[in-house]
Design a protein around this motif. Structure first.
Motif, PDB file in Angstrom:
ATOM      1  N   GLY A   1       0.784  -1.242   0.000  1.00 52.55           N
ATOM      2  CA  GLY A   1       0.000   0.000   0.000  1.00 52.55           C
ATOM      3  C   GLY A   1       0.809   1.282   0.000  1.00 52.55           C
ATOM      4  O   GLY A   1       0.298   2.346  -0.330  1.00 52.55           O
ATOM      5  N   THR A   2       2.065   1.199   0.402  1.00 54.66           N
ATOM      6  CA  THR A   2       2.863   2.431   0.431  1.00 54.66           C
ATOM      7  C   THR A   2       4.106   2.329  -0.451  1.00 54.66           C
ATOM      8  O   THR A   2       4.914   3.260  -0.486  1.00 54.66           O
ATOM      9  CB  THR A   2       3.334   2.746   1.867  1.00 54.66           C
ATOM     10  N   VAL A   3       4.259   1.211  -1.151  1.00 56.16           N
ATOM     11  CA  VAL A   3       5.525   0.974  -1.854  1.00 56.16           C
ATOM     12  C   VAL A   3       5.803   2.029  -2.916  1.00 56.16           C
ATOM     13  O   VAL A   3       6.916   2.555  -3.022  1.00 56.16           O
ATOM     14  CB  VAL A   3       5.543  -0.424  -2.497  1.00 56.16           C
ATOM     15  N   TRP A   4       4.787   2.361  -3.695  1.00 53.30           N
ATOM     16  CA  TRP A   4       5.009   3.321  -4.790  1.00 53.30           C
ATOM     17  C   TRP A   4       5.541   4.642  -4.236  1.00 53.30           C
ATOM     18  O   TRP A   4       6.468   5.230  -4.774  1.00 53.30           O
ATOM     19  CB  TRP A   4       3.708   3.581  -5.554  1.00 53.30           C
ATOM     20  N   HIS A   5       4.908   5.080  -3.170  1.00 56.74           N
ATOM     21  CA  HIS A   5       5.324   6.349  -2.574  1.00 56.74           C
ATOM     22  C   HIS A   5       6.707   6.215  -1.930  1.00 56.74           C
ATOM     23  O   HIS A   5       7.593   7.059  -2.142  1.00 56.74           O
ATOM     24  CB  HIS A   5       4.283   6.790  -1.546  1.00 56.74           C
ATOM     25  N   GLU A   6       6.886   5.153  -1.146  1.00 53.40           N
ATOM     26  CA  GLU A   6       8.160   4.990  -0.431  1.00 53.40           C
ATOM     27  C   GLU A   6       9.335   4.856  -1.397  1.00 53.40           C
ATOM     28  O   GLU A   6      10.439   5.298  -1.117  1.00 53.40           O
ATOM     29  CB  GLU A   6       8.097   3.760   0.495  1.00 53.40           C
TER      30      GLU A   6
END
Ligand code: DGJ
Length: 691
Positions: free
Chosen positions: A465-470
């Motif tokens: 859920g946060t990989v793209w942003h991270e």
């Protein structure tokens, strides 16, 4: 005063030429009230706030809200979507705090039962007519809240008949200008690939009646280099709702008790001077407020790069010979592109192995660098930190460092895998590797490339859920840290061409590579889209080999920061002389091009003729590119000169002196009647007694 808070419910932000206002209505909802030409009577805005249409409950599309959340009878694209532990999925707030600190207003909305607070943050860039916006979510409750969407800004523009602009593209044909009428429904521009990408760009322009030269234009740019989303929606209740922020595609961020999450910055603007006015505002804002300060006022050197002629065949001795020829024609920065490291003989191997190939450089890289410095040029090197080839020592040593699914073959893009930059150990390894590389040699300039998008973005624990942003934060940490450790080095952002052109990268890098397409006519169209909000100084442009006349190729490249990418070995003495002349000409005008104001007087896209004028202090440069000459070229009115000053137009015998008023009211004929021609015209202010 730039920020006014009236009766604890009306918020008015003033810049030099604009006013932005919003306020709390009698039901406790925050409404957008006004954005446009500067207003002085705030009583009018208070009157407006007291006479808003009535809206029941906590939302509905009828309300032109300053900040909207999913779940409150809203059909439109909202700014926030949260999911609480008990399944509640909306945000009903009370205004709980207002703070003003220097140029920044923060308005806090709190959903009391969950102690979830949203800070709407507005920074006023008064002199530059820009309103910076950010949204922060704070979880002061006891349970984790999942954020599924958090956009950086929402802008409601009253009325129908809106036109919107963005640029679309693909590798080698980036930044193509598109204008669409949003008659009903929504227009979405986005990237779902981990970087801002080719398909669309993180900005927008919107207007009802405007063109290049005049009319009211609203615009905004997102300072974010990851997957983004911009939606411009014609809401049936007669307004355009524009939201912009990091993409909600696959986004699910668990916000633990006590944690906060802040959106990327968005920069909003308004001008009554058409699209040209929008561009000039954004160029000035980028230069004065965002570009890395240590280099922003330095003139960018003319560079040489042999990528298009030698590709991966870079050998120390050959490069020395090229460097000698480059120095002869006036080049100031000599760059070695891809192919110098590891087993990088083609694009199927070597990425990740950042040691100098001893067979290609038997005397070492420093030997070449010394030679280049000895010729009076700076030295630059290409790197691509975020990627590996499967055929590389790095991947063999750390197969778990790349994004992958358990039971699938890993997808390749240009034969490479993407390193998982959400892992701190991977980013730390890259910082160490490149810090050592940049410290071991006397390098002046880095071309930072990135040639594939992301897929299979999965964490070891199965979350995504946060990989793209991270991932994008990993890239930013890496770039910022290398920059911090090497403050005297200049950095260029390239991503297979222009896949990383955005206002976040612009704050870290000194220039962009907008496209691998160097055909001068294609390039004009690319550069036009690029110039809508990005400054010409950031626009690296090379003259490369090709059948089109040198005048056209050179003029197209002179529209930004000139580079040379031709095969100098194949050039005759006469051709080298021609190139030397072009380089010398550019050096005389580049302070106007790199630091001046841009006026797009004609567009190749619309007129078969591009005329760009740059103005800096008492000088102007007009660069004309003709694709198909008409029988007589049009007379073109210049812009941005002093009406009562006198200017010398051109040089030598054909030069003449006329007033700025004449040049702006009557205009000039720009170039001879020749197809595929390019010309540079210099215009300089002269003393009154000069004839
Ligand atoms: C893509 C870039 O856009 C080119 O300029 C060049 O640097 C190649 N990569 C090298 O692989």
């Amino acid at each position: 005063m730039a920020i006014q808070v009236i009766d604890q419910r009306l918020f008015v932000l003033h810049t030099a030429h604009t006013t932005y206002a919003f306020g709390l209505n009698d039901k406790g909802l925050l409404w957008h009230l006004y954005y446009g030409q500067r207003l002085t009577r705030t009583e009018d805005l208070l009157w407006q706030l007291n006479h808003l249409p009535s809206v029941p409950h906590h939302g509905r599309d009828t309300a032109m809200l300053e900040f909207s959340a999913a779940g409150c009878l809203q059909n439109k694209e909202t700014s926030l979507h949260v999911v609480h532990k008990d399944g509640t999925r909306d945000f009903r707030y009370a205004l709980t705090n207002i703070s003003v600190a220097e140029d920044t207003l923060t308005v806090t909305l709190t959903d009391e039962p969950y102690a979830l607070a949203v800070d709407l943050i507005y920074r006023v860039w008064e002199a530059h007519d820009i309103i910076e916006r950010q949204v922060r979510v704070r979880n002061a409750g006891a349970d984790t809240v999942e954020i599924r969407r958090l956009f950086s800004c929402e802008l409601t523009l009253p009325g129908d008949g809106w036109q919107v602009m963005n640029v679309s593209g693909m590798w080698s044909l980036e930044q193509q200008v598109h204008v669409d009428a949003v008659t009903y429904g929504k227009k979405v521009w986005e990237s779902r690939l981990g970087t801002s990408g080719f398909s669309a760009q993180p900005w927008f322009a919107a207007w009802q009646q405007a063109d290049e030269m005049q009319g009211e234009v609203y615009f905004g740019a997102l300072a974010y280099t990851g997957s983004f989303k911009v939606a411009a929606e014609c809401v049936p209740y007669h307004y355009l709702n524009v939201v912009m922020g990091l993409n909600d595609y696959e986004f699910a961020l668990p916000l633990e008790a006590g944690e906060s999450f802040t959106s990327p910055k968005a920069y909003l603007g308004y001008t009554s001077e058409g699209l040209g006015g929008m561009s000039r505002r954004m160029h000035a804002f980028a230069h004065d407020c965002l570009m890395p300060q240590q280099r922003r006022d330095e003139t960018l050197p003319v560079l040489y790069n042999s990528w298009f002629s030698t590709e991966f065949d870079v050998f120390g001795d050959d490069q020395k010979k090229l460097a000698e020829k480059a120095a002869e024609i006036g080049v100031e920065l000599f760059v070695i592109d891809d192919g110098w490291f590891g087993q990088r003989h083609h694009d199927r191997a070597g990425l990740g192995d950042w040691y100098v190939n001893p067979d290609k450089f038997p005397k070492g890289l420093q030997d070449l660098i010394d030679h280049v410095h000895g010729l009076g040029m700076q030295f630059g090197l290409w790197i691509e930190p975020e990627m590996v080839n499967p055929d590389s020592d790095l991947f063999r040593a750390h197969p778990d460092w790349v994004y992958q699914y358990n039971n699938r073959a890993i997808i390749t893009g240009r034969n490479q895998y993407a390193l998982n930059l959400t892992r701190p150990d991977v980013v730390d390894h890259l910082i160490k590797t490149f810090d050592e590389l940049l410290s071991s040699y006397t390098i002046d300039y880095i071309k930072w490339d990135m040639n594939r998008f992301l897929a299979e973005t999965l964490q070891a624990d199965g979350s995504h859920g946060t990989v793209w942003h991270e991932h994008s934060r990993g890239f930013i940490r890496l770039a910022q840290e290398l920059r911090r450790r090497h403050p005297n080095m200049s950095f260029e952002a390239c991503a297979g061409g222009g896949a990383r052109v955005n206002f976040e990268t612009l704050e870290i890098f000194d220039q962009f590579w907008p496209s691998d397409n160097t055909n001068p006519l294609d390039r004009c169209r690319i550069q036009e889209g690029y110039s809508m909000i990005h400054p010409p100084k950031y626009m690296r442009a090379w003259v490369t080999d090709g059948r089109l006349p040198l005048a056209l190729r050179a003029c197209s490249a002179m529209c930004g920061a000139l580079g040379i990418g031709v095969d100098l070995n194949k050039y005759t003495a006469e051709e080298l002389e021609e190139m030397r002349t072009a380089v010398a000409q550019y050096k005389e005008i580049r302070h106007v091009i790199q630091f001046g104001k841009l006026y797009r007087l004609r567009s190749l896209r619309e007129h078969g003729l591009q005329v760009w004028q740059y103005v800096k202090d008492d000088e102007a440069v007009v660069i004309t590119l003709v694709q198909h000459a008409a029988e007589a070229l049009p007379i073109i009115r210049l812009e941005g000169l002093q009406a009562d000053a006198r200017y010398q137009v051109g040089e030598g015998e054909k030069a003449y002196c006329v007033s700025g008023a004449f040049l702006m009211q009557r205009g000039i004929r720009t170039a001879g009647n020749r197809d595929l021609n390019g010309t540079v015209l210099r215009i300089r202010k002269v003393e009154d007694n000069h004839e």
